[in-house]
Every structure is written in C-alpha cells, then in structure tokens.
Design a protein around this motif. Structure first.
Motif, PDB file in Angstrom:
ATOM      1  N   GLY A 104       0.781  -1.323   0.192  1.00  0.00           N
ATOM      2  CA  GLY A 104      -0.025  -0.035   0.019  1.00  0.00           C
ATOM      3  C   GLY A 104       0.730   1.178   0.116  1.00  0.00           C
ATOM      4  O   GLY A 104       0.535   2.130  -0.712  1.00  0.00           O
ATOM      5  N   MET A 105       1.880   1.223   0.746  1.00  0.00           N
ATOM      6  CA  MET A 105       2.947   2.273   0.699  1.00  0.00           C
ATOM      7  C   MET A 105       3.539   2.615  -0.729  1.00  0.00           C
ATOM      8  O   MET A 105       3.749   3.907  -0.890  1.00  0.00           O
ATOM      9  N   GLY A 106       3.800   1.756  -1.418  1.00  0.00           N
ATOM     10  CA  GLY A 106       4.483   1.790  -2.537  1.00  0.00           C
ATOM     11  C   GLY A 106       3.282   2.534  -3.599  1.00  0.00           C
ATOM     12  O   GLY A 106       3.540   3.419  -4.357  1.00  0.00           O
ATOM     13  N   PHE A 107       2.071   2.140  -3.459  1.00  0.00           N
ATOM     14  CA  PHE A 107       0.894   2.663  -4.155  1.00  0.00           C
ATOM     15  C   PHE A 107       0.916   4.105  -3.771  1.00  0.00           C
ATOM     16  O   PHE A 107       0.682   5.093  -4.438  1.00  0.00           O
ATOM     17  N   ALA A 108       0.915   4.444  -2.505  1.00  0.00           N
ATOM     18  CA  ALA A 108       0.726   5.784  -1.871  1.00  0.00           C
ATOM     19  C   ALA A 108       1.661   6.717  -2.309  1.00  0.00           C
ATOM     20  O   ALA A 108       1.522   7.792  -2.809  1.00  0.00           O
ATOM     21  N   PHE A 109       3.083   6.283  -2.441  1.00  0.00           N
ATOM     22  CA  PHE A 109       3.962   6.967  -3.086  1.00  0.00           C
ATOM     23  C   PHE A 109       3.935   7.219  -4.340  1.00  0.00           C
ATOM     24  O   PHE A 109       4.157   8.171  -4.930  1.00  0.00           O
TER      25      PHE A 109
END
Length: 176
Positions: free
Chosen positions: A107-112
């Motif tokens: 999810g963090m990868g998508f957020a960045f």
C-alpha cells in the motif's frame, strides 16, 4: 603555460562549476525544506535526493517527484525483503506481523506512486496527502511488531519511509 595545459585547466574548471550547480539545486532545496519544516533531516535529504539520476537536472517540482519515487523504491525493497523473511519464518507472531507489513508496504508503494502522480499533475495537496498516508503505513508496520512483542526486522525501511515522506511534503510546500 602550454596551450594544452591551459585548455585542460579551463575544461576542469568548467566541469567543477557544472558539478557545483548540479549539487546546488539539491542542497538549496533541502536547506529550504529543512528551514520550513523542522522534521526534515537536511543531511538525509541531500544524501538521498542526490543519489537519484534525475536530481541533477531537477527543479523544486522535480525534486518533490524524486522524493516520492525514492519512497516508492524503498517500499518495493521492503516488500522484497519481507518476502524473503516470510520464507524463513514458519509460524508465530513474527510471521503474522511480517505478513501485515507486506500488505502495508504494498500500500505504501501505491501511496508514493500516487503522490508522484499528484505532484506531477500539480495537485500538491493530493501529493502531500498521499506522502502522509505512506508515512502512516510505515508506523502501522512498526505497531504490528510492537503488538506482537517482537523486534521489527524492517525498522530501517519504516524510518526511511517516514523521513522521505516528510521530505516529499516539505519540498512540495516550496513549489511556487
């Protein structure tokens, strides 16, 4: 002085000055970001943004995007390492926390990535919101290990993610 020696000195001087200009944008931007947001670690900002191949030619807008991309790469690296750790841990609370962190770092990868896209399309509020979301996901991973009562093997990724998210937001605030 021989003409060839003089020519070499001129070329060396020009290259040195060009190198200084390249670094000046990162240095100046990180200094301004640290001056406007006390959470920004100036040394971290310069070190990490200076490593990216797009930084030498980037303006403030470009460096905000570089920060988001750097966060994305860190999140992807964390997922890779978490998968390797999951292969080693058969059962237990550490495995459960790792599984949760894998989802959080995905999810963090998508957020960045969304932060990068928002900044690229000049939706600065959206970009800062997504960078903040990424930092929150890093903290949730740390919390998963704390609740499991085991030390986190991915603390370096969480720390990095939180720092680069702050850098991304602070630089985005500098865009005129």
């Amino acid at each position: 002085m021989k003409p060839s020696t003089a020519c070499c000195l001129v070329v060396a001087t020009v290259l040195t000055l060009m190198g200084g200009v390249v670094d000046a944008t990162v240095v100046t931007t990180c200094k301004a970001a640290a001056g406007s947001d006390g959470r920004v670690d100036y040394g971290f900002c310069v070190s990490e943004l200076g490593k990216h191949h797009d930084s030498p030619s980037a303006d403030t807008w470009g460096l905000a995007k570089v920060a988001a991309l750097t966060g994305l790469v860190n999140a992807d690296n964390a997922v890779y390492d978490i998968k390797a750790l999951l292969a080693k841990h058969g059962t237990g609370s550490a495995r459960a926390a790792l599984g949760q962190c894998q989802e959080l770092y995905d999810g963090m990868g998508f957020a960045f990535a969304e932060a990068h896209d928002d900044i690229n399309s000049r939706d600065y509020a959206g970009g800062k919101e997504k960078a903040g979301e990424a930092a929150s996901l890093a903290h949730r991973c740390d919390d998963a290990f704390a609740k499991a009562g085991v030390p986190s093997p991915v603390t370096q990724y969480s720390d990095y993610s939180a720092q680069i998210a702050v850098v991304c937001s602070a630089i985005t605030n500098l865009i005129q």
